[in-house]
Design a protein around this motif. Structure first.
Motif, short mmCIF file in Angstrom:
data_model
loop_
_atom_site.label_atom_id
_atom_site.label_comp_id
_atom_site.label_asym_id
_atom_site.label_seq_id
_atom_site.Cartn_x
_atom_site.Cartn_y
_atom_site.Cartn_z
N TRP A 1 -24.97 4.84 -40.92
CA TRP A 1 -24.77 6.35 -40.48
C TRP A 1 -24.53 7.33 -41.46
O TRP A 1 -23.58 8.16 -41.58
CB TRP A 1 -23.23 6.04 -39.76
N SER A 2 -25.35 7.29 -42.32
CA SER A 2 -25.53 8.18 -43.67
C SER A 2 -25.64 9.33 -43.20
O SER A 2 -25.32 10.40 -44.12
CB SER A 2 -26.51 7.42 -44.59
N ALA A 3 -26.41 9.63 -42.22
CA ALA A 3 -26.61 11.06 -41.58
C ALA A 3 -25.38 11.85 -41.13
O ALA A 3 -25.27 12.93 -40.88
CB ALA A 3 -27.85 10.98 -40.65
N LEU A 4 -24.46 10.73 -40.73
CA LEU A 4 -23.14 11.57 -40.35
C LEU A 4 -22.18 11.96 -41.49
O LEU A 4 -22.07 11.25 -42.38
CB LEU A 4 -22.29 10.43 -39.47
N ARG A 5 -21.43 13.22 -41.12
CA ARG A 5 -20.52 13.62 -42.12
C ARG A 5 -19.12 12.99 -41.51
O ARG A 5 -18.82 12.56 -40.53
CB ARG A 5 -20.44 15.26 -41.92
N ASP A 6 -18.23 13.02 -42.66
CA ASP A 6 -16.66 12.73 -42.18
C ASP A 6 -16.36 13.73 -40.95
O ASP A 6 -16.43 14.89 -40.96
CB ASP A 6 -15.85 13.09 -43.41
N GLY A 7 -15.99 12.70 -40.10
CA GLY A 7 -15.23 13.52 -38.84
C GLY A 7 -16.29 13.70 -37.55
O GLY A 7 -16.04 13.96 -36.46
N PHE B 1 -16.36 6.53 -31.82
CA PHE B 1 -16.00 6.19 -33.16
C PHE B 1 -15.85 7.36 -34.13
O PHE B 1 -17.13 8.40 -33.98
CB PHE B 1 -16.48 5.07 -33.93
N THR B 2 -15.14 7.59 -35.13
CA THR B 2 -14.97 8.95 -35.97
C THR B 2 -15.89 8.08 -37.18
O THR B 2 -15.31 7.26 -37.91
CB THR B 2 -13.82 9.28 -36.41
N ALA B 3 -16.67 9.16 -37.98
CA ALA B 3 -17.26 8.59 -39.11
C ALA B 3 -16.51 8.76 -40.26
O ALA B 3 -15.78 9.73 -40.40
CB ALA B 3 -18.83 9.48 -39.37
N ALA B 4 -16.35 8.08 -41.22
CA ALA B 4 -15.45 8.22 -42.46
C ALA B 4 -16.39 7.49 -43.55
O ALA B 4 -16.48 6.23 -43.71
CB ALA B 4 -14.12 7.43 -42.30
N ARG B 5 -16.88 8.46 -44.81
CA ARG B 5 -17.33 7.73 -45.79
C ARG B 5 -16.44 7.16 -46.80
O ARG B 5 -15.28 7.59 -46.97
CB ARG B 5 -18.23 8.91 -46.39
N LEU B 6 -16.69 6.01 -47.13
CA LEU B 6 -16.07 5.23 -48.18
C LEU B 6 -16.68 4.64 -49.29
O LEU B 6 -17.18 3.34 -49.14
CB LEU B 6 -15.17 4.27 -47.28
N ILE C 1 -11.34 4.11 -35.04
CA ILE C 1 -10.92 4.55 -33.97
C ILE C 1 -9.38 4.69 -34.44
O ILE C 1 -8.83 3.61 -34.92
CB ILE C 1 -10.82 3.87 -32.86
N PRO C 2 -8.73 5.69 -34.51
CA PRO C 2 -7.13 5.64 -34.75
C PRO C 2 -6.47 5.14 -33.60
O PRO C 2 -6.82 5.36 -32.47
CB PRO C 2 -6.92 7.22 -34.95
N LEU C 3 -5.40 4.28 -33.92
CA LEU C 3 -4.84 3.56 -32.70
C LEU C 3 -3.41 3.79 -32.65
O LEU C 3 -2.86 3.48 -31.71
CB LEU C 3 -5.17 1.95 -33.18
N GLY D 1 -7.41 8.63 -26.72
CA GLY D 1 -8.95 9.35 -26.49
C GLY D 1 -10.08 8.82 -27.09
O GLY D 1 -11.13 9.46 -26.99
N GLY D 2 -9.99 7.66 -27.64
CA GLY D 2 -11.29 7.05 -28.28
C GLY D 2 -12.49 6.55 -27.27
O GLY D 2 -13.39 6.47 -27.41
N ARG D 3 -11.80 5.99 -26.05
CA ARG D 3 -12.76 5.53 -25.02
C ARG D 3 -13.55 6.63 -24.25
O ARG D 3 -12.88 7.49 -23.73
CB ARG D 3 -12.05 4.40 -24.03
N ARG D 4 -14.92 6.35 -24.09
CA ARG D 4 -15.66 7.30 -23.15
C ARG D 4 -15.30 6.95 -21.68
O ARG D 4 -15.21 5.88 -21.05
CB ARG D 4 -17.08 7.00 -23.62
#
Length: 237
Positions: free
Chosen positions: A137-143, A157-162, A171-173, A234-237
């Motif tokens: 997912w390297s093309a995705l930015r944080d958020g 899901f939300t992208a988070a570089r680490l 996914i925040p739970l 709100g994570g589920r579609r």
């Protein structure tokens, strides 16, 4: 979180190798030709630094694992080390933190493109998907958002570089961590959330089968409620 930040998940003396060409970065030597002085840990490399052998990105570097080592264990350990560093360096005394909690990985197992589990921290409870390929997912930015299918359905899901782990999908739970009395309480919530995420949906009733009677409905085990902890915000579609 930038690729070269201190959250890279390596010890200061680690000598990671490029997964593409095998070049090894030695922190004792640094890379003076690219303005990196001796003694610079991999986690402190500047953003512009690339593999001197093939020009590959920093997230393509991994710690050389002993023969037979479990790659999931290595990545979960790096993930845990990264968040513990953040907790110790940046989050002490921050009001959103629950002082009764500590960083802990929970329930990680192989799934899809990598490994999925939960991470408890004093300031969050997240479901985390670690990609087997750090560049996935390297093309995705944080958020940024990306949809991933889990057994229970499709989720945003939300992208988070680490660091060298690449871009995680999270996914925040929990909306607030002060709802948990202690680590055991947070761990139970994490396991419950993970169980629901990874549970296959109930099969549809067979055509022509009569509806269940009230007595049969009463006999079915009740599904655990998650409303107290506001999971799956709100994570589920």
């Amino acid at each position: 979180m930038t690729p070269g930040g201190p959250e890279a998940g390596f010890a200061a003396d680690a000598r990671p190798a490029c997964g593409s060409c095998g070049a090894v970065y030695d922190p004792a030597a640094g890379d003076p030709g690219r303005e990196v002085p001796p003694g610079t840990p991999f986690g402190s490399l500047p953003d512009y630094w690339r593999c001197p052998g093939c020009g590959g990105p920093q997230h393509g570097f991994t710690v050389l694992e002993p023969p037979g080592a479990d790659p999931m264990d290595a990545r979960v350990a790096a993930l845990t080390a990264s968040y513990r560093l953040i907790a110790e360096r940046d989050m002490i005394g921050v009001p959103i933190c629950n002082a009764a909690l500590s960083v802990e990985p929970v329930g990680f197992r192989p799934y899809g493109p990598g490994w999925i589990g939960c991470v408890i921290a004093p300031w969050f409870l997240n479901a985390v998907l670690i990609p087997g390929d750090p560049a996935l997912w390297s093309a995705l930015r944080d958020g940024d958002k990306t949809e991933v299918a889990l057994p229970s359905g499709a989720y945003r899901f939300t992208a988070a570089r680490l660091g060298v782990l690449g871009t995680l999908a999270v996914i925040p739970l929990a909306s607030a961590m002060n709802v948990f009395a202690d680590q055991e309480d947070a761990r139970a919530a994490a396991l419950l959330a993970l169980d629901q995420l990874m549970r296959e949906p109930e099969p549809a009733p067979h055509p022509g089968k009569p509806p269940a009677t009230p007595a049969e409905n009463d006999a079915e085990p009740a599904k655990p409620a998650l409303s107290r902890r506001s999971l799956f915000g709100g994570g589920r579609r």
